[in-house]
Design a protein around this motif. Structure first.
Motif, PDB file in Angstrom:
ATOM      1  N   THR A 140      -1.639   2.655  -8.181  1.00  0.00           N
ATOM      2  CA  THR A 140      -0.843   3.145  -7.056  1.00  0.00           C
ATOM      3  C   THR A 140      -1.297   2.405  -5.803  1.00  0.00           C
ATOM      4  O   THR A 140      -2.482   2.428  -5.453  1.00  0.00           O
ATOM      5  N   GLU A 142      -0.587   2.009  -1.713  1.00  0.00           N
ATOM      6  CA  GLU A 142       0.037   2.675  -0.557  1.00  0.00           C
ATOM      7  C   GLU A 142      -0.223   1.852   0.692  1.00  0.00           C
ATOM      8  O   GLU A 142      -1.367   1.523   1.007  1.00  0.00           O
ATOM      9  N   ARG A 144       0.460   1.804   4.828  1.00  0.00           N
ATOM     10  CA  ARG A 144       0.831   2.656   5.963  1.00  0.00           C
ATOM     11  C   ARG A 144       0.949   1.808   7.230  1.00  0.00           C
ATOM     12  O   ARG A 144      -0.018   1.193   7.677  1.00  0.00           O
ATOM     13  N   VAL A 177       5.434   4.882   5.455  1.00  0.00           N
ATOM     14  CA  VAL A 177       4.587   4.813   4.264  1.00  0.00           C
ATOM     15  C   VAL A 177       5.359   4.183   3.107  1.00  0.00           C
ATOM     16  O   VAL A 177       6.392   4.703   2.674  1.00  0.00           O
ATOM     17  N   TYR A 178       4.834   3.046   2.624  1.00  0.00           N
ATOM     18  CA  TYR A 178       5.353   2.417   1.407  1.00  0.00           C
ATOM     19  C   TYR A 178       4.425   2.788   0.256  1.00  0.00           C
ATOM     20  O   TYR A 178       3.190   2.750   0.402  1.00  0.00           O
ATOM     21  N   ARG A 179       5.034   3.085  -0.897  1.00  0.00           N
ATOM     22  CA  ARG A 179       4.221   3.423  -2.067  1.00  0.00           C
ATOM     23  C   ARG A 179       4.830   2.797  -3.323  1.00  0.00           C
ATOM     24  O   ARG A 179       6.034   2.912  -3.560  1.00  0.00           O
ATOM     25  N   TRP A 180       3.959   2.164  -4.116  1.00  0.00           N
ATOM     26  CA  TRP A 180       4.336   1.604  -5.403  1.00  0.00           C
ATOM     27  C   TRP A 180       3.458   2.246  -6.466  1.00  0.00           C
ATOM     28  O   TRP A 180       2.222   2.220  -6.358  1.00  0.00           O
ATOM     29  N   THR A 181       4.068   2.817  -7.499  1.00  0.00           N
ATOM     30  CA  THR A 181       3.331   3.494  -8.562  1.00  0.00           C
ATOM     31  C   THR A 181       3.737   2.920  -9.918  1.00  0.00           C
ATOM     32  O   THR A 181       4.938   2.867 -10.249  1.00  0.00           O
ATOM     33  N   PHE A 213      -4.125   0.086   4.161  1.00  0.00           N
ATOM     34  CA  PHE A 213      -3.631   0.206   2.800  1.00  0.00           C
ATOM     35  C   PHE A 213      -4.713   0.796   1.912  1.00  0.00           C
ATOM     36  O   PHE A 213      -5.908   0.729   2.223  1.00  0.00           O
TER      37      PHE A 213
END
Length: 235
Positions: A140, A142, A144, A177-181, A213
């Motif tokens: 994950t 993240e 910011r 907020v970008y998030r890649w999971t 990040f």
């Protein structure tokens, strides 16, 4: 009644002279003795408005005592003054801040963050470069971006296959907020990978001091590793 009797009565009436001073004296004695001769009356209670006023005063007194008791139970400072509650700390009111501890390497995982050199006075891209020396079974990332004025997303991308990740971008706590999971069952291979967030911002040279990040992952053995850092501006 004969004429002689009438004459005698008239003569007696005409001859009578009342004693005025004696009559006045008797009247004065009667007036002086009147209060003591009267039957004493029971004292009357207070007038209605006085009774209402008295009841109101009593209620106010009870409320005052009750309020003092509650205040005392809540805590007092020395001298009988009520101790004020401490003001919340800055960290409690400003929401999430920069990453608490910079760590760019943990086990097989290494990462770095930087503002892309192609950014300009209206638009920017922030890059998270991630390198792993082992396959990762979960990941994950993240990113910011601090809301410094006019910050809004224009997209994101990653160098790894799009279908392997769930991606999102949302405003939260003063950040974009970008998030890649990584999806379950997928794997991050050994190598260097990039995650990038793109956004507009207010006109001018935007500083990235408030951006940061984080990345957390699991090795094939199940051991958890994590990294995180702030950003440096390259333009």
């Amino acid at each position: 009644m004969d004429d002689k009797l009438r004459e005698r009565l008239r003569t007696a009436v005409e001859a009578h002279r009342p004693d005025r001073e004696r009559m006045l004296a008797r009247l004065e004695r009667g007036m002086a003795e009147a209060p003591s001769a009267r039957t004493p009356r029971a004292p009357r209670g207070p007038l209605p408005w006085l009774r209402v006023a008295g009841a109101t005063a009593a209620v106010c007194g009870v409320l005052t005592v009750g309020a003092y008791a509650v205040t005392s139970a809540g805590g007092q400072a020395r001298g009988g003054q009520v101790a004020a509650s401490p003001a919340p700390s800055a960290s409690a009111t400003t929401g999430p801040g920069r990453v608490p501890e910079s760590r760019t390497e943990d086990g097989p995982l290494w990462a770095d963050g930087a503002v892309d050199p192609h950014s300009n006075a209206y638009w920017a891209q922030s890059n998270v470069t991630l390198r792993t020396t082992e396959p990762l079974s979960s990941l994950t990332v993240e990113l910011r971006i601090a809301q410094t004025g006019g910050v809004n997303t224009t997209g994101s991308w990653r160098s790894l296959p799009e279908q392997d990740f769930t991606a999102s971008a949302q405003e939260k706590g003063g950040f974009l907020v970008y998030r890649w999971t990584l999806k379950p069952g997928r794997t991050v291979p050994v190598g260097t990978h990039m995650f990038a967030g793109q956004y507009n911002h207010a006109e001018g040279d935007r500083g990235a001091d408030g951006d940061y990040f984080t990345a957390s992952a699991a090795r094939a053995t199940g051991q958890q590793v994590s990294v995180g850092d702030d950003f440096t501006s390259d333009h």
